[in-house]
Design a protein around this motif. Structure first.
Motif, PDB file in Angstrom:
ATOM      1  N   GLY A   1       2.152  -4.963  -3.692  1.00 28.00           N
ATOM      2  CA  GLY A   1       2.666  -4.238  -2.438  1.00 28.00           C
ATOM      3  C   GLY A   1       1.614  -4.332  -1.272  1.00 28.00           C
ATOM      4  N   ALA A   2       2.084  -3.518  -0.233  1.00 33.05           N
ATOM      5  CA  ALA A   2       1.274  -3.305   0.977  1.00 33.05           C
ATOM      6  C   ALA A   2       0.957  -1.829   1.122  1.00 33.05           C
ATOM      7  CB  ALA A   2       2.174  -3.754   2.280  1.00 33.05           C
ATOM      8  N   PHE A   3      -0.183  -1.275   1.249  1.00 27.87           N
ATOM      9  CA  PHE A   3      -0.558  -0.049   1.386  1.00 27.87           C
ATOM     10  C   PHE A   3      -0.502   0.498   2.815  1.00 27.87           C
ATOM     11  CE2 PHE A   3      -3.495   3.605   1.393  1.00 27.87           C
ATOM     12  CZ  PHE A   3      -3.400   4.204   0.464  1.00 27.87           C
ATOM     13  N   ASN A   4       0.220   1.664   3.073  1.00 25.59           N
ATOM     14  CA  ASN A   4       0.177   2.058   4.442  1.00 25.59           C
ATOM     15  C   ASN A   4      -1.160   3.056   4.467  1.00 25.59           C
ATOM     16  OD1 ASN A   4       0.661   3.708   6.622  1.00 25.59           O
ATOM     17  ND2 ASN A   4       2.732   3.999   6.511  1.00 25.59           N
ATOM     18  N   GLY A   5      -2.244   2.765   5.314  1.00 25.27           N
ATOM     19  CA  GLY A   5      -3.433   3.284   5.297  1.00 25.27           C
ATOM     20  C   GLY A   5      -3.316   4.755   6.045  1.00 25.27           C
ATOM     21  N   GLN A   6      -2.052   4.865   6.813  1.00 25.19           N
ATOM     22  CA  GLN A   6      -1.948   6.112   7.454  1.00 25.19           C
ATOM     23  C   GLN A   6      -1.290   7.297   6.593  1.00 25.19           C
ATOM     24  OE1 GLN A   6       0.176   4.723  10.904  1.00 25.19           O
ATOM     25  NE2 GLN A   6      -1.626   4.576  12.338  1.00 25.19           N
ATOM     26  N   ALA A   7      -1.135   6.802   5.393  1.00 27.82           N
ATOM     27  CA  ALA A   7      -0.230   7.871   4.636  1.00 27.82           C
ATOM     28  C   ALA A   7      -1.457   8.992   4.037  1.00 27.82           C
ATOM     29  CB  ALA A   7       0.246   6.964   3.202  1.00 27.82           C
ATOM     30  N   VAL A   8      -0.941  10.373   4.314  1.00 26.92           N
ATOM     31  CA  VAL A   8      -1.877  11.170   3.923  1.00 26.92           C
ATOM     32  C   VAL A   8      -1.944  11.407   2.563  1.00 26.92           C
ATOM     33  CG1 VAL A   8      -2.246  13.727   4.170  1.00 26.92           C
ATOM     34  CG2 VAL A   8      -1.416  12.483   5.683  1.00 26.92           C
ATOM     35  N   GLY A   9      -3.172  11.417   1.935  1.00 29.03           N
ATOM     36  CA  GLY A   9      -3.461  11.639   0.505  1.00 29.03           C
ATOM     37  C   GLY A   9      -3.763  13.168   0.056  1.00 29.03           C
TER      38      GLY A   9
ATOM     39  N   ALA B   1      -3.287  11.788  -4.820  1.00 26.02           N
ATOM     40  CA  ALA B   1      -2.130  10.919  -4.813  1.00 26.02           C
ATOM     41  C   ALA B   1      -1.835  10.810  -3.505  1.00 26.02           C
ATOM     42  CB  ALA B   1      -0.847  11.914  -5.260  1.00 26.02           C
ATOM     43  N   PHE B   2      -1.434   9.508  -3.256  1.00 24.01           N
ATOM     44  CA  PHE B   2      -0.796   8.871  -1.768  1.00 24.01           C
ATOM     45  C   PHE B   2       0.581   8.652  -1.914  1.00 24.01           C
ATOM     46  CE2 PHE B   2      -5.401   8.382  -2.305  1.00 24.01           C
ATOM     47  CZ  PHE B   2      -5.911   8.643  -1.206  1.00 24.01           C
TER      48      PHE B   2
ATOM     49  N   GLY C   1     -13.771  16.050  -2.176  1.00 22.63           N
ATOM     50  CA  GLY C   1     -14.568  15.308  -0.977  1.00 22.63           C
ATOM     51  C   GLY C   1     -14.584  13.833  -1.290  1.00 22.63           C
ATOM     52  N   ASP C   2     -13.743  13.274  -2.276  1.00 22.94           N
ATOM     53  CA  ASP C   2     -13.635  11.807  -2.743  1.00 22.94           C
ATOM     54  C   ASP C   2     -12.442  11.316  -1.840  1.00 22.94           C
ATOM     55  OD1 ASP C   2     -15.886  11.748  -4.191  1.00 22.94           O
ATOM     56  OD2 ASP C   2     -14.836  12.681  -5.778  1.00 22.94           O
ATOM     57  N   GLY C   3     -11.918  11.791  -0.855  1.00 26.37           N
ATOM     58  CA  GLY C   3     -10.563  11.108  -0.358  1.00 26.37           C
ATOM     59  C   GLY C   3     -10.894   9.848   0.217  1.00 26.37           C
ATOM     60  N   LYS C   4     -11.731   9.411   0.885  1.00 23.19           N
ATOM     61  CA  LYS C   4     -12.027   8.182   1.302  1.00 23.19           C
ATOM     62  C   LYS C   4     -12.123   7.001   0.055  1.00 23.19           C
ATOM     63  CE  LYS C   4     -15.154   5.531   4.284  1.00 23.19           C
ATOM     64  NZ  LYS C   4     -16.324   5.721   5.514  1.00 23.19           N
ATOM     65  N   LEU C   5     -13.096   7.454  -0.989  1.00 19.61           N
ATOM     66  CA  LEU C   5     -13.133   6.790  -1.856  1.00 19.61           C
ATOM     67  C   LEU C   5     -11.729   6.533  -2.522  1.00 19.61           C
ATOM     68  CD1 LEU C   5     -14.777   5.013  -4.097  1.00 19.61           C
ATOM     69  CD2 LEU C   5     -15.243   7.313  -5.330  1.00 19.61           C
ATOM     70  N   ALA C   6     -10.922   7.465  -2.819  1.00 18.83           N
ATOM     71  CA  ALA C   6      -9.697   7.528  -3.468  1.00 18.83           C
ATOM     72  C   ALA C   6      -8.715   6.621  -2.778  1.00 18.83           C
ATOM     73  CB  ALA C   6      -9.230   9.027  -3.859  1.00 18.83           C
ATOM     74  N   LYS C   7      -8.751   6.711  -1.412  1.00 14.68           N
ATOM     75  CA  LYS C   7      -8.013   5.835  -0.613  1.00 14.68           C
ATOM     76  C   LYS C   7      -8.125   4.308  -0.803  1.00 14.68           C
ATOM     77  CE  LYS C   7      -5.801   6.828   3.462  1.00 14.68           C
ATOM     78  NZ  LYS C   7      -5.425   7.443   4.764  1.00 14.68           N
ATOM     79  N   GLN C   8      -9.735   4.138  -0.994  1.00 11.05           N
ATOM     80  CA  GLN C   8     -10.072   2.568  -1.258  1.00 11.05           C
ATOM     81  C   GLN C   8      -9.279   2.076  -2.289  1.00 11.05           C
ATOM     82  OE1 GLN C   8     -14.105   3.110  -0.888  1.00 11.05           O
ATOM     83  NE2 GLN C   8     -14.337   2.346   1.292  1.00 11.05           N
ATOM     84  N   VAL C   9      -9.505   2.902  -3.130  1.00 13.45           N
ATOM     85  CA  VAL C   9      -8.757   2.637  -4.903  1.00 13.45           C
ATOM     86  C   VAL C   9      -7.436   2.414  -4.741  1.00 13.45           C
ATOM     87  CG1 VAL C   9      -8.735   3.282  -7.172  1.00 13.45           C
ATOM     88  CG2 VAL C   9     -10.685   3.653  -6.191  1.00 13.45           C
TER      89      VAL C   9
END
Length: 125
Positions: A102-110, A119-120, A84-92
């Motif tokens: 680098g530049a993070f692709n926020g649409q990439a599935v984690g 992992a993203f 359930g921590d996907g949103k938090l993990a994506k922010q990190v």
């Protein structure tokens, strides 16, 4: 003998895929440096590893599309990350990718890849 040829062809295909352009047309700029990044959000501390890895996925109305770049693996110090921590993990992961240049692709599935590890794949270029 046929097995050697098959393995050689698979290796060549894998290597050729590494230079494929990103689906968004930006291409792989090589801006992100591999390595460990320490990220602090609020009171929590995280360790993120930016490293070469597999291509990831972006889900859109047109379906799943491959995205290339480095993989960002995220763990939390003290308490393991859960499903359930996907949103938090994506922010990190986003912060770690930026720290790595680098530049993070926020649409990439984690996804959760191990106990406490998100992992993203392909998300950081």
């Amino acid at each position: 003998m046929n097995m050697r040829i098959t393995l050689a062809m698979m290796a060549l295909l894998a290597v050729s895929a590494c230079g494929a352009p990103m689906p968004n047309g930006q291409g792989s700029k090589g801006g992100a440096r591999s390595g460990q990044q320490i990220v602090t959000l609020g009171e929590a501390s995280f360790v993120a590893e930016v490293q070469p890895g597999n291509a990831g996925l972006v889900i859109s109305k047109a379906g799943a599309t491959a995205v290339t770049g480095q993989t960002v693996r995220v763990t939390r110090s003290g308490a393991a990350l859960g499903a359930g921590d996907g949103k938090l993990a994506k922010q990190v992961a986003m912060a770690a990718c930026g720290q790595a240049g680098g530049a993070f692709n926020g649409q990439a599935v984690g996804r959760v890849v191990a106990m406490g590890v998100w992992a993203f794949e392909g998300a950081c270029s």
